[in-house]
Scaffold this motif. Structure first.
Motif, short mmCIF file in Angstrom:
data_model
loop_
_atom_site.label_atom_id
_atom_site.label_comp_id
_atom_site.label_asym_id
_atom_site.label_seq_id
_atom_site.Cartn_x
_atom_site.Cartn_y
_atom_site.Cartn_z
N LEU A 104 37.16 -27.59 38.17
CA LEU A 104 36.06 -27.46 36.77
C LEU A 104 34.65 -27.77 37.59
N LEU A 105 34.67 -28.52 38.52
CA LEU A 105 33.45 -28.93 39.19
C LEU A 105 33.05 -27.61 40.00
N ASP A 106 33.67 -27.12 40.84
CA ASP A 106 33.48 -25.63 41.27
C ASP A 106 32.99 -24.69 40.45
N LEU A 107 33.80 -24.69 39.36
CA LEU A 107 33.28 -23.53 38.20
C LEU A 107 31.72 -24.00 37.54
N LEU A 108 31.52 -25.25 37.42
CA LEU A 108 30.35 -25.48 36.94
C LEU A 108 29.01 -25.28 37.77
N ILE A 109 29.50 -25.41 39.17
CA ILE A 109 28.29 -25.43 40.22
C ILE A 109 28.17 -23.71 40.35
N LEU A 110 29.34 -23.04 40.46
CA LEU A 110 28.97 -21.57 40.20
C LEU A 110 28.35 -21.08 39.26
N TRP A 111 28.70 -21.74 37.96
CA TRP A 111 28.28 -21.05 36.70
C TRP A 111 26.48 -21.35 36.61
N ARG A 112 26.28 -22.62 37.22
CA ARG A 112 24.68 -22.98 37.39
C ARG A 112 23.89 -22.22 38.27
N ASN A 113 24.64 -22.08 39.41
CA ASN A 113 23.91 -20.96 40.42
C ASN A 113 23.63 -19.67 39.82
N GLU A 114 24.77 -19.25 39.07
CA GLU A 114 24.93 -17.80 38.47
C GLU A 114 23.43 -17.65 37.19
N ARG A 115 23.48 -18.65 36.51
CA ARG A 115 22.59 -18.65 35.53
C ARG A 115 21.20 -18.72 35.93
N GLU A 116 20.90 -19.34 36.81
CA GLU A 116 19.70 -19.43 37.65
C GLU A 116 19.09 -18.31 38.50
N ARG A 117 20.04 -17.31 38.73
CA ARG A 117 19.48 -15.99 39.48
C ARG A 117 18.67 -15.18 38.35
N ALA A 118 17.83 -14.57 39.10
CA ALA A 118 16.75 -13.81 38.47
C ALA A 118 17.36 -12.57 37.57
N GLN A 119 18.68 -12.02 38.04
CA GLN A 119 19.44 -11.35 37.11
C GLN A 119 20.86 -11.73 37.08
N PRO A 120 21.10 -12.87 36.33
CA PRO A 120 22.41 -13.27 36.31
C PRO A 120 23.74 -12.03 35.77
N SER A 121 24.83 -12.14 36.42
CA SER A 121 25.76 -11.13 36.06
C SER A 121 26.49 -11.64 34.81
N GLN A 122 26.39 -10.93 33.73
CA GLN A 122 26.96 -11.41 32.42
C GLN A 122 28.44 -11.71 32.41
N ALA A 123 29.14 -10.57 33.50
CA ALA A 123 30.60 -10.63 33.47
C ALA A 123 31.08 -11.93 34.09
N HIS A 124 30.26 -12.50 35.23
CA HIS A 124 30.43 -13.98 35.62
C HIS A 124 30.30 -15.15 34.59
N LEU A 125 28.96 -14.83 34.08
CA LEU A 125 28.64 -15.97 33.00
C LEU A 125 29.96 -16.04 31.95
#
Ligand SMILES: N[C@@H](CCC(=O)N[C@@H](CS)C(=O)NCC(=O)O)C(=O)O
Length: 202
Positions: A104-125
């Motif tokens: 769950l922690l790994d997932l939350l960290i990846l999620w946070r990184n993704e949503r802070e990208r300039a163009q997040p991948s909606q599929a990943h989010l």
């Protein structure tokens, strides 16, 4: 022993909670170590080629990582109640809960990184949101059993993951649909080991 440490890393917090719970915290010298997924820390690489914290360096200079390995090592250094129980009937439940909290922690960290990208991948989010909800739903169902089990490594990982969700994803409001888990997390947060290791914004 030297611990590569940061005040806001949830994986470091797992180790610090384990150290408090086992009475070993005074044996750790915490060294502030800055890491980022996109910026490997050259000074950390000799101790951990993955450039991750927590990393523990023993008195003979040999390194130990990751957080689970460090917690298991600390658990060998005391005679109190074990964080990793030996009895197979409870051990495999404890280490599975540990894996769920870590995942769950790994997932939350990846999620946070993704949503802070300039163009997040909606599929990943979207995928992170589905897995997060599934994990919390499983934990909600398992809460009575978790609460009834002596405190150990599974509780530490799950508690740290939920606290990290509060810290970085306050908008998720996970308590609304997970009332039993919320009550358990409240009791986790009141333990002296959890209070001594809370992350602070800064
Ligand atoms: N599986 C590792 C994960 C540790 C981890 O991801 N730590 C983060 C800080 S919370 C980190 O070092 N990130 C830097 C990076 O990924 O390069 C553990 O349990 O220790």
């Amino acid at each position: 022993m030297k611990l590569h440490w940061s005040p806001r890393s949830p994986f470091v917090r797992k180790v610090m909670i384990a150290a408090h719970e086992t009475g070993l915290v005074d044996r750790l010298t915490c060294v502030r170590t800055v890491v980022a997924m996109t910026a490997p820390n050259a000074a950390l690489l000799p101790d951990n080629p993955l450039s991750k914290i927590p990393t523990l360096v023993l008195d003979d200079g040999s390194p130990l990582y990751d957080s689970g390995v460090i917690c298991e090592y600390l658990d060998t250094l005391h005679d109190g109640s074990k964080l990793f129980p030996a009895d197979p009937k409870v051990r495999w439940i404890a280490v599975r809960r540990h894996a769920l909290g870590n995942g769950l922690l790994d997932l939350l960290i990846l999620w946070r990184n993704e949503r802070e990208r300039a163009q997040p991948s909606q599929a990943h989010l979207d995928a992170y949101a589905v897995k997060y909800k599934a994990a919390l739903d499983v934990l909600e169902k398992e809460t009575p059993a978790i609460a009834a089990t002596p405190f150990g490594i599974g509780h530490i990982a799950i508690g740290c993951a939920l606290s990290y969700a509060d810290f970085r994803f306050a908008d998720l409001n996970w308590r609304a649909e997970h009332p039993q888990l919320a009550a358990w997390h409240k009791s986790f947060s009141q333990r002296p080991s959890a209070r001594a290791t809370e992350a602070v914004e800064g």
